[in-house]
Design an enzyme around this catalytic site. Structure first.
Site, PDB file in Angstrom:
ATOM      1  N   THR A 160      40.886 -36.321 125.124  1.00 58.88           N
ATOM      2  CA  THR A 160      40.538 -36.981 124.215  1.00 58.88           C
ATOM      3  C   THR A 160      39.391 -37.756 124.559  1.00 58.88           C
ATOM      4  O   THR A 160      39.536 -38.773 125.390  1.00 58.88           O
ATOM      5  CB  THR A 160      41.628 -38.060 123.467  1.00 58.88           C
ATOM      6  OG1 THR A 160      42.812 -37.104 123.127  1.00 58.88           O
ATOM      7  CG2 THR A 160      41.094 -38.625 122.084  1.00 58.88           C
ATOM      8  N   CYS A 192      29.450 -49.148 146.551  1.00 58.88           N
ATOM      9  CA  CYS A 192      30.352 -47.971 146.836  1.00 58.88           C
ATOM     10  C   CYS A 192      30.508 -47.850 148.309  1.00 58.88           C
ATOM     11  O   CYS A 192      31.679 -47.829 148.838  1.00 58.88           O
ATOM     12  CB  CYS A 192      29.973 -46.471 146.295  1.00 58.88           C
ATOM     13  SG  CYS A 192      29.232 -46.779 144.571  1.00 58.88           S
TER      14      CYS A 192
END
Ligand code: PLP
Length: 392
Positions: A246, A331
């Site tokens: 979804t 990161c």
């Protein structure tokens, strides 16, 4: 604008993420409350109204890169889009073409997807950029074989901000029948992108680097020539079976508006931030012993990456809690190693460990840059003096 930053560090890390534009927040709000339907509920009004909103967003995203709306597939962000582009095509064309070309300075989510593919038997060539951070087109040309399926080269580098020659890469790839994927997370709404003129077949986007919300992005999948790929997330068959699950309507709506605003304000933002970035650089460079990492000319205007002789980045970060900037990428800074990007472009270890990345953004003010420049000059001088004394 000034008020909402009051008492907080000056934010100069817009490569890691950007604040959500207040106009985007406003547009998203109704989709959390009254318009809360599942966009895939096709039997009633609640589904229809949000499905329609999502198609408007799809058009807004497409327009930013001159794609058609039916070439845009929503994902959770650029990490997922990159995984899908690389693993999806490699798996679909397995047995026909088995070679991918990329660059050693790609974002870790591209490199790690490639490492996984290598374990599955895909051959990968990693180009090394020059000291300016740019790839050599002749080297790319020489690396293409009749086994080459895909070239994946990022549009704008997330640490040093350099812009790769996208149109030239696109033309070369198209002439050799090779797909061209580009990770445009740091390029979207910063430089003009045109998938048709640049002959780009796959392009990854994320909303949270362009003043949209975290948790949504897109993969553009060209239809002329048509790129086929195997989905990596399967289930309900959403996004034409390419990406099940979804979709988060409020985030998608916000992403769409962020793209529309980005397209409208890109040129003004770039000019204004270039002036502020250059002012910051000039002030700091006056100290001497300051090295700009990567090409300054072929670079987005809101990025600055410098190495400071005689000062370690971690000492400067500790001395400047009033400024929010970073060393290397968000990161990779969890591990102690210096930036693999700087090492790849030949920055020696001492200087790589002394590298600072500044990312200006839409909400960066002139006053903030004045203060940041002043504080940097002050603390670089202090750290250098302390280090010199310690060595004596
Ligand atoms: C931030 C970034 C990503 C990851 O995007 P997410 O949406 O956070 O997953 C990928 N590539 C580049 C170049 C980035 O800057």
């Amino acid at each position: 604008m000034v008020e909402r930053h009051k008492g907080r560090p000056i934010y100069l890390d817009n490569h890691a993420t950007t604040a959500v534009d207040p106009r985007v927040v406003q547009a998203m709000l109704p989709y959390f409350t009254e318009r809360f339907g599942n966009p895939h509920s096709s039997d009633h009004f609640y589904g229809w109204e949000v499905a329609e909103a999502m198609e408007i967003a799809r058009e807004q995203v497409a327009k930013l890169i001159n794609a058609d709306a039916d070439e845009i597939f929503f994902t959770s962000g650029a990490t997922e889009a990159n995984n899908l582009a690389l693993k999806g095509t490699a798996r679909f064309y397995r047995g026909r073409k088995n070679h991918i070309i990329s660059v050693s300075t790609e974002h870790m989510c591209v490199l790690d997807s490639l490492f996984h593919l290598e374990r599955d038997g895909v051959q990968v060539t990693y180009l090394t950029p020059g000291p300016d951070g740019l790839i050599d087109l002749a080297e790319l040309k020489a690396a293409i074989t009749d086994q080459t399926l895909l070239v994946s080269i990022m549009a704008v580098q997330n640490e040093i901000g350099v812009i790769q020659p996208l149109a030239e890469i696109g033309a070369l790839c198209r002439s050799r029948g090779v797909f061209f994927h580009t990770d445009a997370a740091q390029a979207a709404a910063k430089i003009p992108l045109d998938v048709k003129a640049m002959q780009i077949d796959l392009l990854s986007l994320t909303a949270h680097k362009i003043y949209g919300p975290m948790g949504v992005g897109a993969l553009y999948i060209g239809k002329r020539p048509r790129v086929r790929l195997e989905p990596i997330i399967t289930g309900g068959g959403q996004e034409k079976n390419i990406r099940s699950g979804t979709l988060p309507t409020p985030l998608v709506v916000g992403f769409g508006l962020a793209c529309e605003i980005g397209a409208a304000e890109m040129s003004n933002d770039a000019t204004r931030l270039g002036i502020l970035r250059d002012r910051l650089l000039d002030r700091v460079r006056n100290l001497g012993g300051i090295h700009v990492n990567g090409s300054l000319d072929h670079r987005v205007t809101h990025n600055l990456n410098i190495s400071v002789e005689g000062a370690r980045a971690e000492d400067l970060i500790a001395a400047l809690p009033d400024l929010a900037f970073s060393t290397g990428s968000a990161c990779s800074s969890a591990n102690e190693e210096s930036s693999y990007v700087l090492r790849a472009i030949g920055v020696l270890n001492d200087l790589a460990e002394a590298s600072l990345r500044f990312g200006l953004g839409r909400f960066t003010t002139e006053a903030e840059i004045e203060t940041a420049a002043e504080r940097l000059v002050e603390e670089i001088t202090n750290v250098r003096t302390r280090k010199r004394h310690a060595a004596e």
